[in-house]
Design a protein around this motif. Sequence first.
Motif, PDB file in Angstrom:
ATOM      1  N   GLN A 110       0.847  -1.193   0.000  1.00  0.00           N
ATOM      2  CA  GLN A 110       0.000   0.000   0.000  1.00  0.00           C
ATOM      3  C   GLN A 110       0.877   1.235   0.000  1.00  0.00           C
ATOM      4  OE1 GLN A 110      -2.177  -0.748   3.630  1.00  0.00           O
ATOM      5  NE2 GLN A 110      -0.850   0.583   4.795  1.00  0.00           N
ATOM      6  N   VAL A 111       0.309   2.331  -0.449  1.00  0.00           N
ATOM      7  CA  VAL A 111       0.980   3.623  -0.398  1.00  0.00           C
ATOM      8  C   VAL A 111       0.085   4.532   0.430  1.00  0.00           C
ATOM      9  CG1 VAL A 111       1.856   5.598  -1.716  1.00  0.00           C
ATOM     10  CG2 VAL A 111       2.038   3.277  -2.652  1.00  0.00           C
ATOM     11  N   ALA A 112       0.638   5.066   1.509  1.00  0.00           N
ATOM     12  CA  ALA A 112      -0.128   5.933   2.402  1.00  0.00           C
ATOM     13  C   ALA A 112      -0.032   7.386   1.940  1.00  0.00           C
ATOM     14  CB  ALA A 112       0.404   5.806   3.829  1.00  0.00           C
ATOM     15  N   GLU A 113      -1.041   8.137   2.254  1.00  0.00           N
ATOM     16  CA  GLU A 113      -1.026   9.564   1.935  1.00  0.00           C
ATOM     17  C   GLU A 113       0.146  10.214   2.664  1.00  0.00           C
ATOM     18  OE1 GLU A 113      -3.949  13.366   2.530  1.00  0.00           O
ATOM     19  OE2 GLU A 113      -4.864  11.392   2.241  1.00  0.00           O
ATOM     20  N   GLY A 114       0.923  10.996   1.934  1.00  0.00           N
ATOM     21  CA  GLY A 114       2.075  11.679   2.520  1.00  0.00           C
ATOM     22  C   GLY A 114       3.318  10.815   2.645  1.00  0.00           C
ATOM     23  N   GLN A 115       3.263   9.573   2.190  1.00  0.00           N
ATOM     24  CA  GLN A 115       4.417   8.677   2.278  1.00  0.00           C
ATOM     25  C   GLN A 115       5.535   9.177   1.370  1.00  0.00           C
ATOM     26  OE1 GLN A 115       3.436   4.526   1.866  1.00  0.00           O
ATOM     27  NE2 GLN A 115       5.505   3.978   1.214  1.00  0.00           N
ATOM     28  N   THR A 116       6.760   9.056   1.834  1.00  0.00           N
ATOM     29  CA  THR A 116       7.922   9.448   1.041  1.00  0.00           C
ATOM     30  C   THR A 116       8.860   8.257   0.886  1.00  0.00           C
ATOM     31  OG1 THR A 116       9.110  10.192   3.009  1.00  0.00           O
ATOM     32  CG2 THR A 116       7.808  11.860   1.816  1.00  0.00           C
ATOM     33  N   VAL A 117       9.819   8.387  -0.001  1.00  0.00           N
ATOM     34  CA  VAL A 117      10.804   7.332  -0.226  1.00  0.00           C
ATOM     35  C   VAL A 117      11.812   7.348   0.919  1.00  0.00           C
ATOM     36  CG1 VAL A 117      12.635   6.497  -1.749  1.00  0.00           C
ATOM     37  CG2 VAL A 117      10.562   7.506  -2.724  1.00  0.00           C
ATOM     38  N   VAL A 118      12.020   6.192   1.538  1.00  0.00           N
ATOM     39  CA  VAL A 118      13.053   6.040   2.562  1.00  0.00           C
ATOM     40  C   VAL A 118      14.290   5.495   1.855  1.00  0.00           C
ATOM     41  CG1 VAL A 118      13.740   4.843   4.669  1.00  0.00           C
ATOM     42  CG2 VAL A 118      11.390   5.646   4.407  1.00  0.00           C
ATOM     43  N   ASP A 119      15.384   6.255   1.894  1.00  0.00           N
ATOM     44  CA  ASP A 119      16.607   5.827   1.207  1.00  0.00           C
ATOM     45  C   ASP A 119      17.835   5.986   2.097  1.00  0.00           C
ATOM     46  OD1 ASP A 119      16.778   8.558   1.212  1.00  0.00           O
ATOM     47  OD2 ASP A 119      17.064   8.773  -0.941  1.00  0.00           O
ATOM     48  N   THR A 120      17.632   5.759   3.390  1.00  0.00           N
ATOM     49  CA  THR A 120      18.730   5.835   4.350  1.00  0.00           C
ATOM     50  C   THR A 120      18.887   4.476   5.034  1.00  0.00           C
ATOM     51  OG1 THR A 120      17.200   6.597   6.060  1.00  0.00           O
ATOM     52  CG2 THR A 120      18.375   8.296   4.800  1.00  0.00           C
ATOM     53  N   GLY A 121      19.973   4.319   5.777  1.00  0.00           N
ATOM     54  CA  GLY A 121      20.215   3.054   6.469  1.00  0.00           C
ATOM     55  C   GLY A 121      20.347   1.921   5.472  1.00  0.00           C
ATOM     56  N   LEU A 122      19.704   0.806   5.770  1.00  0.00           N
ATOM     57  CA  LEU A 122      19.742  -0.347   4.868  1.00  0.00           C
ATOM     58  C   LEU A 122      19.146  -0.020   3.507  1.00  0.00           C
ATOM     59  CD1 LEU A 122      18.526  -3.080   7.389  1.00  0.00           C
ATOM     60  CD2 LEU A 122      20.870  -2.766   6.558  1.00  0.00           C
ATOM     61  N   TYR A 123      18.174   0.882   3.505  1.00  0.00           N
ATOM     62  CA  TYR A 123      17.477   1.239   2.274  1.00  0.00           C
ATOM     63  C   TYR A 123      18.347   2.084   1.342  1.00  0.00           C
ATOM     64  CZ  TYR A 123      13.381  -0.786   4.372  1.00  0.00           C
ATOM     65  OH  TYR A 123      12.503  -1.671   4.935  1.00  0.00           O
ATOM     66  N   ARG A 124      19.477   2.498   1.811  1.00  0.00           N
ATOM     67  CA  ARG A 124      20.407   3.216   0.935  1.00  0.00           C
ATOM     68  C   ARG A 124      20.990   2.268  -0.112  1.00  0.00           C
ATOM     69  NH1 ARG A 124      26.084   6.016   2.775  1.00  0.00           N
ATOM     70  NH2 ARG A 124      26.612   6.789   0.726  1.00  0.00           N
ATOM     71  N   TRP A 125      21.084   0.987   0.251  1.00  0.00           N
ATOM     72  CA  TRP A 125      21.745   0.012  -0.607  1.00  0.00           C
ATOM     73  C   TRP A 125      20.782  -0.907  -1.349  1.00  0.00           C
ATOM     74  CZ3 TRP A 125      26.374   1.744  -0.960  1.00  0.00           C
ATOM     75  CH2 TRP A 125      26.950   2.396   0.137  1.00  0.00           C
ATOM     76  N   ILE A 126      19.701  -1.301  -0.683  1.00  0.00           N
ATOM     77  CA  ILE A 126      18.745  -2.204  -1.315  1.00  0.00           C
ATOM     78  C   ILE A 126      17.320  -1.758  -1.004  1.00  0.00           C
ATOM     79  CG2 ILE A 126      20.198  -4.250  -1.531  1.00  0.00           C
ATOM     80  CD1 ILE A 126      19.063  -5.289   1.082  1.00  0.00           C
ATOM     81  N   ARG A 181      11.012   6.039  -8.676  1.00  0.00           N
ATOM     82  CA  ARG A 181      11.648   5.521  -9.894  1.00  0.00           C
ATOM     83  C   ARG A 181      13.146   5.834  -9.901  1.00  0.00           C
ATOM     84  NH1 ARG A 181       6.386   6.353 -11.839  1.00  0.00           N
ATOM     85  NH2 ARG A 181       6.649   8.568 -12.247  1.00  0.00           N
ATOM     86  N   GLN A 182      13.538   7.021  -9.438  1.00  0.00           N
ATOM     87  CA  GLN A 182      14.963   7.360  -9.323  1.00  0.00           C
ATOM     88  C   GLN A 182      15.644   6.455  -8.304  1.00  0.00           C
ATOM     89  OE1 GLN A 182      15.332  11.531  -8.401  1.00  0.00           O
ATOM     90  NE2 GLN A 182      14.532  12.177 -10.388  1.00  0.00           N
ATOM     91  N   TYR A 183      14.960   6.213  -7.212  1.00  0.00           N
ATOM     92  CA  TYR A 183      15.481   5.328  -6.169  1.00  0.00           C
ATOM     93  C   TYR A 183      15.707   3.920  -6.731  1.00  0.00           C
ATOM     94  CZ  TYR A 183      15.334   2.501  -1.878  1.00  0.00           C
ATOM     95  OH  TYR A 183      15.605   1.608  -0.877  1.00  0.00           O
ATOM     96  N   MET A 184      14.775   3.449  -7.536  1.00  0.00           N
ATOM     97  CA  MET A 184      14.923   2.126  -8.159  1.00  0.00           C
ATOM     98  C   MET A 184      16.140   2.076  -9.077  1.00  0.00           C
ATOM     99  SD  MET A 184      10.974   1.128  -9.094  1.00  0.00           S
ATOM    100  CE  MET A 184      11.413  -0.336 -10.010  1.00  0.00           C
ATOM    101  N   ARG A 185      16.406   3.156  -9.779  1.00  0.00           N
ATOM    102  CA  ARG A 185      17.535   3.181 -10.713  1.00  0.00           C
ATOM    103  C   ARG A 185      18.880   3.132  -9.996  1.00  0.00           C
ATOM    104  NH1 ARG A 185      13.881   6.421 -13.814  1.00  0.00           N
ATOM    105  NH2 ARG A 185      14.555   8.368 -12.855  1.00  0.00           N
TER     106      ARG A 185
END
Length: 195
Positions: A110-126, A181-185
């Motif tokens: 699901q995608v919640a209202e106001g949700q943003t991309v988390v790209d720190t910690g473990l999510y920085r790499w995968i 999409r940028q995060y996926m790339r």
Amino acid sequence: MLPLFASDPVAGAVLAAAFAAFVFSEFWIGRTRPGSAERDQDARSGLAVGLGLLVAYGGGLAVSLLVTATVITTGAIWYFVAGLAIAAAGQGLRLRAVRELGAAFTFKVQVAEGQTVVDTGLYRWIRHPSYTGALICALGFTIAYTNWLAPLAVLGLVLGYVVRIPHEERTLAEGLGEPYRQYMRRTKRLIPFVF
């Protein structure tokens, strides 16, 4: 010849306690981050993961008990201990990923209202460290089953994620747009720098 957990009562109790701790931690995740039924975009991908978990844990256990020709006899205690250590490391990784994602983590896509991309910690790499942790955990338990064939049961969970991950990523790309999409790339799915 029976696998170690079936032939040694202490090993059996340790395996049961480790599995109970695993189930409790999953229950805790689900209780603290239940998600919203009205935003559920799961499209039954959770069912695929659930069946994969059943195959990995239950199938691995069944194979260990039924195919006795492939039971590990030499150094079984070391495989048992190593398997449980791998399982604990995998579940630790999963719990850390859940904590880092915070309120955005749910069992359902699901995608919640106001949700943003988390790209720190473990999510920085995968993009899916909780799934990586779940796979490592399942592999560890199947190694602890002390049967050479048991780890193959983890392929059931792999197939569950083959269904889940593309669906989840399409949903997130749709809901979060270009930032996702940028995060996926710039990231890999499950293994840093590899896949």
